[in-house]
Structures are given as structure tokens and as C-alpha cells.
Write an enzyme that holds these catalytic residues in place. Structure first.
Site, short mmCIF file in Angstrom:
data_model
loop_
_atom_site.label_atom_id
_atom_site.label_comp_id
_atom_site.label_asym_id
_atom_site.label_seq_id
_atom_site.Cartn_x
_atom_site.Cartn_y
_atom_site.Cartn_z
N LYS A 1 15.98 -1.63 -2.48
CA LYS A 1 15.68 -1.86 -3.91
C LYS A 1 15.24 -0.55 -4.56
CE LYS A 1 11.61 -2.98 -4.72
NZ LYS A 1 10.34 -2.33 -5.01
N THR B 1 6.72 -1.37 -7.23
CA THR B 1 7.71 -0.31 -7.43
C THR B 1 8.87 -0.92 -8.20
OG1 THR B 1 7.11 0.70 -5.33
CG2 THR B 1 9.15 1.44 -6.34
N LYS C 1 7.33 7.89 -8.53
CA LYS C 1 7.56 7.13 -7.29
C LYS C 1 9.01 7.31 -6.82
CE LYS C 1 7.03 3.90 -4.07
NZ LYS C 1 6.16 3.96 -2.91
P1 NAP Z 1 5.83 -8.34 0.20
O1 NAP Z 1 4.96 -8.33 1.43
O2 NAP Z 1 7.21 -8.85 0.32
O3 NAP Z 1 5.03 -9.13 -0.93
C1 NAP Z 1 5.62 -9.39 -2.17
C2 NAP Z 1 4.64 -10.21 -2.98
O4 NAP Z 1 5.21 -10.48 -4.26
C3 NAP Z 1 4.32 -11.56 -2.36
O5 NAP Z 1 3.00 -11.90 -2.66
C4 NAP Z 1 5.31 -12.48 -3.07
O6 NAP Z 1 4.90 -13.83 -3.09
C5 NAP Z 1 5.24 -11.90 -4.46
N1 NAP Z 1 6.43 -12.24 -5.25
C6 NAP Z 1 7.71 -11.83 -5.02
N2 NAP Z 1 8.52 -12.33 -5.96
C7 NAP Z 1 7.75 -13.07 -6.79
C8 NAP Z 1 8.03 -13.83 -7.94
N3 NAP Z 1 9.27 -13.94 -8.45
N4 NAP Z 1 7.00 -14.48 -8.55
C9 NAP Z 1 5.75 -14.38 -8.04
N5 NAP Z 1 5.42 -13.67 -6.94
C10 NAP Z 1 6.42 -13.02 -6.32
O7 NAP Z 1 5.96 -6.86 -0.42
P2 NAP Z 1 4.98 -5.61 -0.25
O8 NAP Z 1 5.38 -4.85 0.96
O9 NAP Z 1 3.58 -6.03 -0.45
O10 NAP Z 1 5.49 -4.74 -1.50
C11 NAP Z 1 5.12 -5.10 -2.83
C12 NAP Z 1 5.57 -3.97 -3.77
O11 NAP Z 1 4.95 -2.75 -3.35
C13 NAP Z 1 7.07 -3.74 -3.75
O12 NAP Z 1 7.49 -3.37 -5.03
C14 NAP Z 1 7.22 -2.59 -2.78
O13 NAP Z 1 8.38 -1.84 -3.04
C15 NAP Z 1 5.95 -1.80 -3.07
N6 NAP Z 1 5.47 -0.96 -1.96
C16 NAP Z 1 5.36 -1.45 -0.70
C17 NAP Z 1 4.90 -0.60 0.32
C18 NAP Z 1 4.79 -1.08 1.75
O14 NAP Z 1 4.61 -0.22 2.65
N7 NAP Z 1 4.85 -2.36 2.04
C19 NAP Z 1 4.53 0.71 0.05
C20 NAP Z 1 4.62 1.17 -1.27
C21 NAP Z 1 5.08 0.33 -2.27
P3 NAP Z 1 5.24 -14.82 -1.84
O15 NAP Z 1 4.09 -14.65 -0.87
O16 NAP Z 1 5.31 -16.16 -2.44
O17 NAP Z 1 6.56 -14.36 -1.27
#
Ligand code: NAP
Length: 288
Positions: free
Chosen positions: A240, A97, A172
Site C-alpha cells: 500500500k 500512512t 513518510k
Molecule cells: P493493523 O495491525 O492491520 O491495524 C489496523 C487497524 O485499523 C485495526 O485496528 C483495524 O481494525 C483498523 N481499521 C482498518 N480498516 C478500518 C476501517 N475501514 N474502519 C475502522 N477501522 C479500521 O495495522 P498497523 O500495523 O497497526 O498499521 C496501521 C497504520 O500504521 C498503517 O497505515 C501502516 O501502514 C502504518 N504503519 C505501520 C507500521 C508497523 O510496523 N506495523 C509502522 C509504521 C506505520 P480491526 O481490528 O477491526 O481490523
């Protein structure tokens, strides 16, 4: 079956990449924290690479689901970014997102390399990712979308091209604007019901069959009533997203008073130590 790479094995990416593997695609993964990528490979097979560029080399399609605009730029651009490893005629699908500006910028950068780019943010949460039941809203051109859709189908129950590059992210934003006020409404309802001495199970079993029904109510009422938030969609990520919505509204003139207020409520939750709590933790500031 395609050769694909998946960048970012977080709450969402980890199971999404797993569904691609289960569908029979050849999957290479990259995660910034390498231990998570090694764990994924040990559980699911495939292989991992230490940089986005190396993961992207030789693939038909590269998918990503990282945190925010800056993270997305880091995994795509620069000498170790995915675009540097991708061949002309391949496709990048971004499930992060992010802002519509970032999508348009990366679409343009990808085009310089002859790479297609689809912005494809998702909705449906951790459970949607684990159960291959995500809703995916896409922006980009029709030819690229036609190539993306069969791959996205591995983890989606619905997927649609909304318009040109950035249109997925704008859709979104609508999704997040609708959710913000709704979660606060469910939180206020449950906190009120508890103060009134009602049996919340009984209350929800009745009202979730009527006009108050929502995904948030059905999937979150129980943990909200129990004060459990150690899962799901992190408050930091919601802030965010709401920041992206508010910035876009300053450009297009839309009014988002409730969204702005709920964003402030989430800053209270962060101050309570809830940065990684699920977004349903809005109830925590009502019951503290
Ligand atoms: P998360 O659990 O915090 O995972 C984030 C991922 O991105 C991790 O693999 C992290 O690596 C990686 N990452 C972050 N910064 C990075 C960088 N600078 N370089 C390389 N890798 C990086 O987040 P999530 O919940 O999966 O969400 C991911 C995206 O989906 C976000 O944009 C969020 O808004 C969206 N989203 C999430 C949900 C939900 O329910 N969780 C629903 C809809 C949309 P590390 O393991 O090294 O930290």
C-alpha cells in the site's frame, strides 16, 4: 492532561493508545473489531465506544492509526465518523500512512467543522510503538502542530513539522522509498552469507559496526536468518505504501526504479501466503 480518543487499535495503535493512558491522559478507544477495544480497556482502563463519532464526542484531541486512505475516510467522515462528533477548536491527529491527497482532503473537510488536522505518519515499527520510540513526521499549520506535539510525545522519540498539510505523508514516502531497497539488500546479503556457509551471527556482529549498518539489519537480521516473519509491518501495508509512493512519483516526475522492482518482489511474497508477514520476508523468496 487532555481528553483524547484513539481510533484503530492495531499493531501500532494498541500500544500507542496505551502510552497516552500511561501519561495520564483520559483515553477513549474505538476499534472496528470491538473485542480488541474491550481487551484494551480491560488491560489499561479508560473506556471504549462503538463508533468513531461517539468516541470523538467531548474530546480535545482525536488520534487515529488505521490502514489506508479508504479506512481513514471511513473513521473520519459520514454520520458515524469522528468529525461529526468533534467540536470546533478541537484537533485530529492522523498516524495512518496515507496519501498526501487524503491528508489535504481531510485537512479541508476538518476546517469546515472548525477542527484542526495534522497528518502525522510514524516510523519505528511495532517495537517503536511498544517502546514509545517512534519517529513522527507531521504536516499542517504551526498552531495545530504546537497543540499536537506534547500529546504525540507520549509515544515518540522524535517529532517534527515538515511543512503544510500533506508534508508529513510526503516525508513518510521518502522513508519508505529508502527502506524498500535497503530491506532487499539486507535480504540478499543474508541469503548470500548462508549459501557461502558463513556464521550469520558473526557476520552481522562485524558488519553492523561498519558502513552497512542499518535499523533493518540490527532489528531484523536474526529473524530473517531464521525465516520468522509472524510479527511487525505487514507486506500488504508495505505494498500500500509503495503504491502511494509510485503514484506520487508519476505526478512529480521522480524516478523510482528500485522501489517499483521491490514492490513486485513483495507481490511474490503475497503469492507465497505472506500478506501479513513482516516486510523483512523479502528473504523468503530468495531462500524458497
Ligand atoms: P493493523 O495491525 O492491520 O491495524 C489496523 C487497524 O485499523 C485495526 O485496528 C483495524 O481494525 C483498523 N481499521 C482498518 N480498516 C478500518 C476501517 N475501514 N474502519 C475502522 N477501522 C479500521 O495495522 P498497523 O500495523 O497497526 O498499521 C496501521 C497504520 O500504521 C498503517 O497505515 C501502516 O501502514 C502504518 N504503519 C505501520 C507500521 C508497523 O510496523 N506495523 C509502522 C509504521 C506505520 P480491526 O481490528 O477491526 O481490523
Amino acid at each position: 492532561m487532555k481528553s483524547v480518543a484513539f481510533l484503530g487499535l492495531g499493531v501500532m495503535g494498541y500500544p500507542m493508545a496505551g502510552h497516552l493512558k500511561a501519561r495520564g491522559h483520559h483515553v477513549t478507544v474505538y476499534n472496528r473489531t470491538a473485542a480488541k477495544a474491550l481487551k484494551w480497556v480491560a488491560e489499561r482502563g479508560g473506556r471504549s465506544m462503538p463508533t468513531p463519532r461517539e468516541a470523538a464526542e467531548g474530546q480535545d484531541i482525536v488520534l487515529a492509526c488505521v490502514g489506508n486512505d479508504d479506512d481513514l475516510m471511513q473513521v473520519t467522515l459520514g454520520p458515524d465518523g469522528a468529525f461529526a462528533g468533534m467540536k470546533p477548536g478541537t484537533l485530529f491527529i492522523d498516524h495512518t500512512t496515507a496519501s498526501a491527497d487524503a491528508a489535504r482532503e481531510l485537512h479541508a473537510q476538518a476546517a469546515k467543522h472548525g477542527i484542526g488536522f495534522i497528518d502525522a505518519p510514524v516510523s519505528g515499527g511495532q517495537a517503536g510503538a511498544e517502546n514509545a520510540a517512534l519517529t513522527v513526521m507531521c504536516g499542517g499549520n504551526a498552531n495545530d502542530y504546537a497543540r499536537a506535539e506534547p500529546v504525540i510525545a507520549a509515544f515518540a522519540k522524535a517529532c517534527r513539522l515538515m511543512g503544510p498539510s500533506g508534508a508529513g505523508q510526503l516525508t513518510k514516502m521518502v522513508n519508505q522509498i529508502c527502506i524498500a531497497g535497503l530491506v532487499q539488500g539486507v535480504a540478499e546479503g543474508i541469503a548470500f552469507g548462508q549459501k557461502a556457509g558463513l556464521d550469520i551471527e558473526a557476520v552481522i556482529s562485524v558488519i553492523s559496526k561498519g558502513a552497512a549498518q542499518s535499523w533493518q539489519m540490527e532489528n531484523r537480521y536474526k529473524t530473517m536468518a531464521e525465516g520468522k516473519f509472524d510479527f511487525g509491518f505487514a507486506v500488504d501495508w508495505m505494498r500500500k505504501d509503495l503504491g502511494i509512493c509510485l503514484a506520487e512519483s508519476r505526478r512529480n516526475g521522480a524516478q523510482l526504479p528500485v522501489t517499483a522492482l521491490v514492490d513486485q518482489f513483495y507481490s511474490d511474497v503475497q503469492a507465497m501466503g505472506g500478506s501479513r508477514w513482516d516486510t523483512s520476508s523479502l528473504i523468503a523468496r530468495l531462500t524458497r
